[in-house]
Enzyme design. Structure first.
Site, PDB file in Angstrom:
ATOM      1  N   ASP A 170       1.263  -8.830   1.895  1.00  0.00           N
ATOM      2  CA  ASP A 170       0.093  -8.113   1.379  1.00  0.00           C
ATOM      3  C   ASP A 170      -0.892  -9.101   0.777  1.00  0.00           C
ATOM      4  OD1 ASP A 170      -1.626  -6.233  -0.296  1.00  0.00           O
ATOM      5  OD2 ASP A 170      -0.191  -4.814   0.528  1.00  0.00           O
TER       6      ASP A 170
ATOM      7  N   SER B  57      -3.473 -13.166   3.776  1.00  0.00           N
ATOM      8  CA  SER B  57      -4.412 -12.289   4.475  1.00  0.00           C
ATOM      9  C   SER B  57      -4.142 -12.322   5.966  1.00  0.00           C
ATOM     10  CB  SER B  57      -5.848 -12.731   4.200  1.00  0.00           C
ATOM     11  OG  SER B  57      -6.752 -12.028   5.022  1.00  0.00           O
TER      12      SER B  57
ATOM     13  N   ASN C   8      -4.792  12.726   6.971  1.00  0.00           N
ATOM     14  CA  ASN C   8      -4.827  12.266   5.588  1.00  0.00           C
ATOM     15  C   ASN C   8      -3.453  12.347   4.954  1.00  0.00           C
ATOM     16  OD1 ASN C   8      -7.956  12.097   4.878  1.00  0.00           O
ATOM     17  ND2 ASN C   8      -7.620  13.813   6.245  1.00  0.00           N
TER      18      ASN C   8
ATOM     19  N   GLY D 231       0.810  -1.221   0.000  1.00  0.00           N
ATOM     20  CA  GLY D 231       0.000   0.000   0.000  1.00  0.00           C
ATOM     21  C   GLY D 231       0.837   1.261   0.000  1.00  0.00           C
TER      22      GLY D 231
ATOM     23  N   LYS E 132      -9.103   9.393  12.445  1.00  0.00           N
ATOM     24  CA  LYS E 132     -10.518   8.997  12.430  1.00  0.00           C
ATOM     25  C   LYS E 132     -10.871   8.060  13.573  1.00  0.00           C
ATOM     26  CE  LYS E 132     -11.013   9.760   7.475  1.00  0.00           C
ATOM     27  NZ  LYS E 132      -9.741  10.490   7.379  1.00  0.00           N
TER      28      LYS E 132
ATOM     29  N   GLU F 180     -19.187  10.394   7.718  1.00  0.00           N
ATOM     30  CA  GLU F 180     -18.224  11.477   7.534  1.00  0.00           C
ATOM     31  C   GLU F 180     -18.569  12.657   8.442  1.00  0.00           C
ATOM     32  OE1 GLU F 180     -15.938  13.086   3.678  1.00  0.00           O
ATOM     33  OE2 GLU F 180     -18.095  13.387   3.608  1.00  0.00           O
TER      34      GLU F 180
ATOM     35  N   ASN G  34       0.140  -4.862  -5.995  1.00  0.00           N
ATOM     36  CA  ASN G  34       0.884  -3.874  -5.206  1.00  0.00           C
ATOM     37  C   ASN G  34       2.163  -4.483  -4.641  1.00  0.00           C
ATOM     38  OD1 ASN G  34      -0.934  -1.856  -5.662  1.00  0.00           O
ATOM     39  ND2 ASN G  34      -1.945  -1.997  -3.679  1.00  0.00           N
TER      40      ASN G  34
END
Length: 632
Positions: free
Chosen positions: A326, A355, A460, A304, A423, A556, A331
């Site tokens: 991953d 996973s 972010n 990622g 978040k 959000e 990726n």
């Protein structure tokens, strides 16, 4: 703007530039006079032809023309470029035409020339339509010709910076005529350079003069060619230049052009990090990365945005082995090949497709490789998607994290670093709530484990996969509209390298289940960010590219927080990095809730998830509650 100490030869060049500008003004004035006369005659014919044709005194038209041109000039309707005619120019034309018709009617009345109010109203409408229409027709026609390929014209380029970098850019543009970029002037804040020339290109003024020079020289594009410049100075220059509506570009940094050449392909478009308004976070990784050298390092989610940058930076510190784990093979393959190209056999690299949800598979991996350090970056992160798929968020972000953290404890991993998010603070989404539970998992394990667990919380990340900035850039490339959920929404931003440096720094400090927080500067209003990106791409917001508000998405909130009110804030050895004291919670109650949650997601009883998650994460609130608080 005045030019001092300019030789006659230099003065002639400037006079030529100014004469072209004046010629365009004269053409525009002539077009407007024709529009005014046509509107006047048409209004007279429409109003009076049914009755008795009004006799027109030539002085009536001359007065109207003179007043109209003066008001248009005072309204700066001749200082804007035709190709940028838009909302502001239209408003200026409407105001100027309205003033001129009022003044004209009063003068007509004073000298005994009589026209009806209906005549003046119709004349105002026709004049505005004709004067505004000529500009619109020119703009539309010009764009059609360019886009259709019938008109291939070199972009006129203004260079910011009269140093060695500017010199190299000018040479590169002149040596590559196929680029269709013509340098016509230079600006530099060194007053001693004004009036001189570089490769026969005149230095016309200073940065503060850019708006005047853009108009006078008909500039299409501005290239900032200053290789060694601070973030603050760069931001100030961008702020001035972006108001010109020209496309802005920037050369690479000084270390990228140290060989004395500027590759025009590397002169990049502006990126939003150019406008962050703060210097990049600096970490002396050589001092903090001892725990990586000669150790086995595992990075989950290694393909990622954050995970791959972690792999790049970790690889530079000679780990005994670097393991990229991953679930997404493309990726993982991409970062694997990048590191192989760079390090070859010097790096002991292993790439594993698996996973984090599969406990048995993870156990075999930990048992085989015995990692010393784990960076846990694997997670589902997209807020709206996870609102629609809450069980997936829980399986991955909670129980996947629990698998990896428990195995880190079992196999006595020295350090475990969890990648968290702002978040997770007073979460309003299932994604944020699951990341808060992930923090709780490492806090609980840290109480009894020999492993040093730590979480790193930040906002972010600019340019990460699926994030806001690439989406806005793509929407601009497609011609818009740029979609923003709410005009008041704000976010903190950092670059990917900054985020990864913080993660590595936190790993060196890891102890007692702490949460590390970055001072990310002031939050950025998303609508301002979109406005800047549109302008830096050479377009006018809500003229060339529309900004459309679509409403807040599920889960959000208008703003993000980096700390919960219960958490204290402690300084570290780095002035931009702080430690949030872990919030205490009932371990036994937490364990019981996890058991219930496991049973719920195993049975896919999605309707029960919300209530148990709100019991587990007591700070989990609904978006409207957070937004009401923000607006209070």
């Amino acid at each position: 703007m005045r030019f001092r100490n300019i030789t006659p030869k230099k003065a002639s060049v400037l006079e030529n530039i100014l004469s072209k500008y004046k010629m365009r003004q004269l053409i525009l004035i002539g077009t407007d006079i024709a529009s005014i006369i046509l509107a006047f005659m048409t209004s007279n014919w429409i109003i009076y032809s049914q009755y008795k044709l009004q006799h027109i005194d030539i002085s009536a038209i001359l007065i109207y023309i003179a007043i109209s041109i003066v008001t248009l000039y005072l309204g700066r309707c001749y200082s804007s470029l035709w190709r940028y005619a838009g909302e502001e120019e239209l408003i200026a034309i409407v105001v100027a035409c309205t003033l001129s018709i009022i003044i004209t009617s009063l003068i007509h009345l004073l000298i005994g020339i009589k026209f009806s109010i209906t005549f003046y109203m119709l004349n105002l409408i026709l004049t505005t339509l004709l004067i505004g229409g000529t500009r619109l027709v020119y703009r539309t026609g010009r764009r059609f010709l360019i886009r259709s390929g019938l008109k291939e014209k070199s972009s006129k380029v203004l260079i910011v910076g009269a140093g060695s970098a500017g010199d190299m850019v000018i040479q590169e543009l002149k040596n590559n005529p196929k680029l269709l970029k013509k340098p016509v002037g230079i600006i530099d804040d060194d007053i001693n350079k004004k009036g001189r020339r570089i490769h026969n290109i005149p230095i016309l003024g200073m940065v503060k003069d850019v708006d005047i020079l853009v108009d006078k020289c008909d500039i299409d594009e501005i290239i900032i060619a200053i290789a060694n410049i601070s973030k603050k100075d760069k931001k100030n220059i961008i702020k001035i230049c972006k108001e010109t509506k020209c496309k802005l570009r920037i050369i690479p940094g000084v270390y990228e052009i140290i060989d004395g050449k500027v590759d025009i392909k590397k002169i990049r478009d502006f990126q939003i990090e150019d406008l962050l308004g703060r210097e990049a976070i600096k970490v002396n990784l050589n001092e903090v990365s001892e725990y990586l050298k000669n150790n086995v390092v595992l990075v989950t989610g290694g393909g990622g945005s954050i995970g791959s940058e972690l792999c790049r930076q970790i690889a530079a510190f000679n780990p005994k082995q670097l393991i990229i784990l991953d679930n997404y093979e493309n990726n993982a393959y991409s970062i694997q090949q990048e590191l192989i190209r760079k390090y070859g056999n010097e790096l002991n690299l292993r790439t594993i497709i698996a996973s984090i949800r599969e406990e048995k598979r993870m156990n075999k991996i930990f048992n085989k490789y015995k990692p010393d350090v784990v960076f846990h970056a694997a997670a589902h992160k997209h807020v709206p998607l996870m609102e629609k798929n809450p069980s997936e968020a829980i399986k991955n972000n909670i129980f996947g994290t629990k698998n990896i953290a428990t195995l880190a404890d079992k196999y006595k991993v020295k350090r475990f670093v969890l990648i968290s998010t702002d978040k997770a603070v007073n979460p309003t989404s299932i994604m944020g709530a699951t990341k808060r539970v992930a923090e709780m998992i490492i806090q609980a394990l840290n109480e009894k484990s020999e492993t040093e667990f730590v979480a790193v919380r930040f906002g972010n990340v600019l340019g990460s996969n699926g994030s806001l900035i690439p989406l806005i850039k793509k929407q601009i490339e497609e011609g818009g509209p740029v979609t923003i959920t709410h005009p008041e929404i704000i976010r903190y931003f950092m670059t990917i390298p900054e985020a990864v440096q913080l993660v590595i720094q936190a790993g060196s400090m890891a102890k007692e289940g702490e949460i590390f927080v970055l001072d990310m500067g002031d939050p950025i209003k998303i609508v301002d960010l979109a406005d800047n990106l549109i302008r830096l791409s050479g377009f006018e917001p809500n003229v060339d590219i529309d900004i459309k508000f679509t409403g807040l998405r599920p889960g959000e909130k208008l703003y993000e927080e980096l700390l919960m009110s219960e958490e204290g804030l402690t300084d570290t050895g780095h002035k931009k990095i702080f430690i949030g004291k872990p919030v205490d919670f009932n371990i036994e109650r937490y364990k019981k809730h996890l058991e219930v949650l496991r049973a719920i997601v195993d049975k896919e009883e999605v309707e029960l998830i919300d209530s148990i998650m709100r019991e587990l994460v007591t700070t989990y609130i609904r978006p409207e509650e957070a937004n009401d608080k923000a607006n209070a």
